[in-house]
Motif scaffolding. Structure first.
Motif, mmCIF file in Angstrom:
data_model
loop_
_atom_site.group_PDB
_atom_site.id
_atom_site.type_symbol
_atom_site.label_atom_id
_atom_site.label_comp_id
_atom_site.label_asym_id
_atom_site.label_seq_id
_atom_site.Cartn_x
_atom_site.Cartn_y
_atom_site.Cartn_z
ATOM 1 N N GLY A 2 0.814 -1.214 0.000
ATOM 2 C CA GLY A 2 0.000 0.000 0.000
ATOM 3 C C GLY A 2 0.842 1.254 0.000
ATOM 4 O O GLY A 2 0.529 2.219 -0.705
ATOM 5 N N ARG A 3 1.923 1.251 0.777
ATOM 6 C CA ARG A 3 2.820 2.410 0.831
ATOM 7 C C ARG A 3 3.441 2.672 -0.543
ATOM 8 O O ARG A 3 3.514 3.815 -0.986
ATOM 9 C CB ARG A 3 3.895 2.160 1.890
ATOM 10 N N THR A 4 3.858 1.613 -1.204
ATOM 11 C CA THR A 4 4.462 1.743 -2.527
ATOM 12 C C THR A 4 3.480 2.361 -3.511
ATOM 13 O O THR A 4 3.832 3.261 -4.272
ATOM 14 C CB THR A 4 4.938 0.368 -3.039
ATOM 15 N N ILE A 5 2.247 1.904 -3.476
ATOM 16 C CA ILE A 5 1.224 2.432 -4.390
ATOM 17 C C ILE A 5 0.980 3.912 -4.122
ATOM 18 O O ILE A 5 0.916 4.721 -5.055
ATOM 19 C CB ILE A 5 -0.083 1.610 -4.279
ATOM 20 N N VAL A 6 0.871 4.281 -2.857
ATOM 21 C CA VAL A 6 0.619 5.684 -2.506
ATOM 22 C C VAL A 6 1.780 6.573 -2.966
ATOM 23 O O VAL A 6 1.568 7.656 -3.529
ATOM 24 C CB VAL A 6 0.359 5.831 -0.986
ATOM 25 N N ILE A 7 2.998 6.118 -2.753
ATOM 26 C CA ILE A 7 4.167 6.903 -3.183
ATOM 27 C C ILE A 7 4.187 7.045 -4.701
ATOM 28 O O ILE A 7 4.441 8.138 -5.227
ATOM 29 C CB ILE A 7 5.473 6.270 -2.661
ATOM 30 N N LEU A 8 3.909 5.965 -5.416
ATOM 31 C CA LEU A 8 3.898 6.043 -6.883
ATOM 32 C C LEU A 8 2.786 6.960 -7.386
ATOM 33 O O LEU A 8 2.995 7.718 -8.343
ATOM 34 C CB LEU A 8 3.777 4.647 -7.486
ATOM 35 N N VAL A 9 1.640 6.914 -6.747
ATOM 36 C CA VAL A 9 0.546 7.818 -7.133
ATOM 37 C C VAL A 9 0.953 9.267 -6.886
ATOM 38 O O VAL A 9 0.712 10.144 -7.730
ATOM 39 C CB VAL A 9 -0.764 7.459 -6.386
ATOM 40 N N ALA A 10 1.593 9.534 -5.750
ATOM 41 C CA ALA A 10 2.054 10.897 -5.453
ATOM 42 C C ALA A 10 3.055 11.364 -6.499
ATOM 43 O O ALA A 10 2.987 12.506 -6.972
ATOM 44 C CB ALA A 10 2.661 10.960 -4.056
ATOM 45 N N ARG A 11 3.992 10.493 -6.870
ATOM 46 C CA ARG A 11 4.966 10.856 -7.907
ATOM 47 C C ARG A 11 4.268 11.163 -9.230
ATOM 48 O O ARG A 11 4.633 12.109 -9.936
ATOM 49 C CB ARG A 11 5.988 9.738 -8.087
ATOM 50 N N LEU A 12 3.257 10.372 -9.562
ATOM 51 C CA LEU A 12 2.503 10.612 -10.794
ATOM 52 C C LEU A 12 1.742 11.935 -10.732
ATOM 53 O O LEU A 12 1.647 12.651 -11.737
ATOM 54 C CB LEU A 12 1.537 9.457 -11.066
ATOM 55 N N ILE A 13 1.206 12.272 -9.565
ATOM 56 C CA ILE A 13 0.501 13.551 -9.421
ATOM 57 C C ILE A 13 1.473 14.711 -9.607
ATOM 58 O O ILE A 13 1.174 15.675 -10.327
ATOM 59 C CB ILE A 13 -0.233 13.629 -8.067
ATOM 60 N N PHE A 14 2.641 14.647 -8.953
ATOM 61 C CA PHE A 14 3.643 15.706 -9.138
ATOM 62 C C PHE A 14 3.983 15.839 -10.619
ATOM 63 O O PHE A 14 4.021 16.951 -11.162
ATOM 64 C CB PHE A 14 4.922 15.409 -8.355
ATOM 65 N N ALA A 15 4.248 14.718 -11.271
ATOM 66 C CA ALA A 15 4.605 14.755 -12.693
ATOM 67 C C ALA A 15 3.458 15.317 -13.529
ATOM 68 O O ALA A 15 3.687 16.124 -14.445
ATOM 69 C CB ALA A 15 4.994 13.362 -13.176
ATOM 70 N N ALA A 16 2.239 14.921 -13.216
ATOM 71 C CA ALA A 16 1.085 15.376 -13.994
ATOM 72 C C ALA A 16 0.862 16.884 -13.868
ATOM 73 O O ALA A 16 0.538 17.553 -14.852
ATOM 74 C CB ALA A 16 -0.172 14.624 -13.557
ATOM 75 N N VAL A 17 1.045 17.421 -12.674
ATOM 76 C CA VAL A 17 0.866 18.863 -12.480
ATOM 77 C C VAL A 17 1.852 19.634 -13.360
ATOM 78 O O VAL A 17 1.475 20.584 -14.057
ATOM 79 C CB VAL A 17 1.025 19.248 -10.994
ATOM 80 N N PHE A 18 3.120 19.197 -13.329
ATOM 81 C CA PHE A 18 4.111 19.895 -14.151
ATOM 82 C C PHE A 18 3.932 19.580 -15.635
ATOM 83 O O PHE A 18 4.230 20.420 -16.487
ATOM 84 C CB PHE A 18 5.524 19.598 -13.659
ATOM 85 N N ALA A 19 3.416 18.399 -15.968
ATOM 86 C CA ALA A 19 3.148 18.071 -17.369
ATOM 87 C C ALA A 19 2.045 18.973 -17.932
ATOM 88 O O ALA A 19 2.137 19.431 -19.079
ATOM 89 C CB ALA A 19 2.759 16.600 -17.506
ATOM 90 N N MET A 20 1.025 19.232 -17.126
ATOM 91 C CA MET A 20 -0.020 20.155 -17.578
ATOM 92 C C MET A 20 0.557 21.552 -17.789
ATOM 93 O O MET A 20 0.272 22.200 -18.809
ATOM 94 C CB MET A 20 -1.170 20.204 -16.575
ATOM 95 N N ALA A 21 1.375 22.004 -16.847
ATOM 96 C CA ALA A 21 1.964 23.341 -16.958
ATOM 97 C C ALA A 21 2.838 23.456 -18.199
ATOM 98 O O ALA A 21 2.747 24.441 -18.941
ATOM 99 C CB ALA A 21 2.764 23.672 -15.701
ATOM 100 N N VAL A 22 3.673 22.449 -18.426
ATOM 101 C CA VAL A 22 4.579 22.531 -19.576
ATOM 102 C C VAL A 22 3.814 22.373 -20.893
ATOM 103 O O VAL A 22 4.188 22.979 -21.898
ATOM 104 C CB VAL A 22 5.753 21.524 -19.448
#
Length: 140
Positions: A2-22
């Motif tokens: 569960g911890r691994t999934i949550v961390i990976l989701v958080a990383r994807l959210i960070f990436a997605a926010v900057f992907a939208m901006a770029v």
């Protein structure tokens, strides 16, 4: 697991926010430059391109885990700069919504600081960095 999934989701959210901006920058670099110029910053087109390149680097770091903590710290500094430059106190008089945008940047900063301290997780992460080594990885 569960911890691994949550961390990976958080990383994807960070990436997605900057992907939208770029993606907005690449879709309309002239519009981004005009927005930067309106904030009173010099060399708006150059800054727009530098921001886009920087954001691509952040996306790669968040997706791969390489230089993750370094990227999270740099992203935090970038987010604070954006808060003051584009949504700071000088904007609140004309539009009170700007105060909310300003505060939102600090919520994002809190997540980035937490991520910087805790790292990219143990799965799907390249263990490279400048600021500090992950203590768990260096113990092995």
């Amino acid at each position: 697991m569960g911890r691994t999934i949550v961390i990976l989701v958080a990383r994807l959210i960070f990436a997605a926010v900057f992907a939208m901006a770029v993606s907005f920058k690449f879709a309309g670099m002239a519009n981004t430059a005009a927005y930067i110029a309106a904030a009173g910053l010099p060399f708006p087109l150059l800054l727009a391109w530098l921001a886009a390149i920087f954001e691509v680097g952040l996306i790669l770091a968040f997706l791969t885990g390489a230089y993750f903590s370094d990227a999270a710290l740099l992203a935090g500094a970038y987010v604070v700069f954006l808060a003051f430059a584009f949504h700071g106190p000088s904007h609140w008089q004309a539009n009170q919504d700007e105060f909310g945008f300003f505060i939102d940047h600090f919520t994002f900063l809190a997540g980035l600081l937490f991520a910087a301290v805790h790292g990219p997780g143990e799965r799907l992460a390249l263990r490279k960095g400048f600021v500090w080594k992950d203590e768990a990885a260096s113990a092995n």
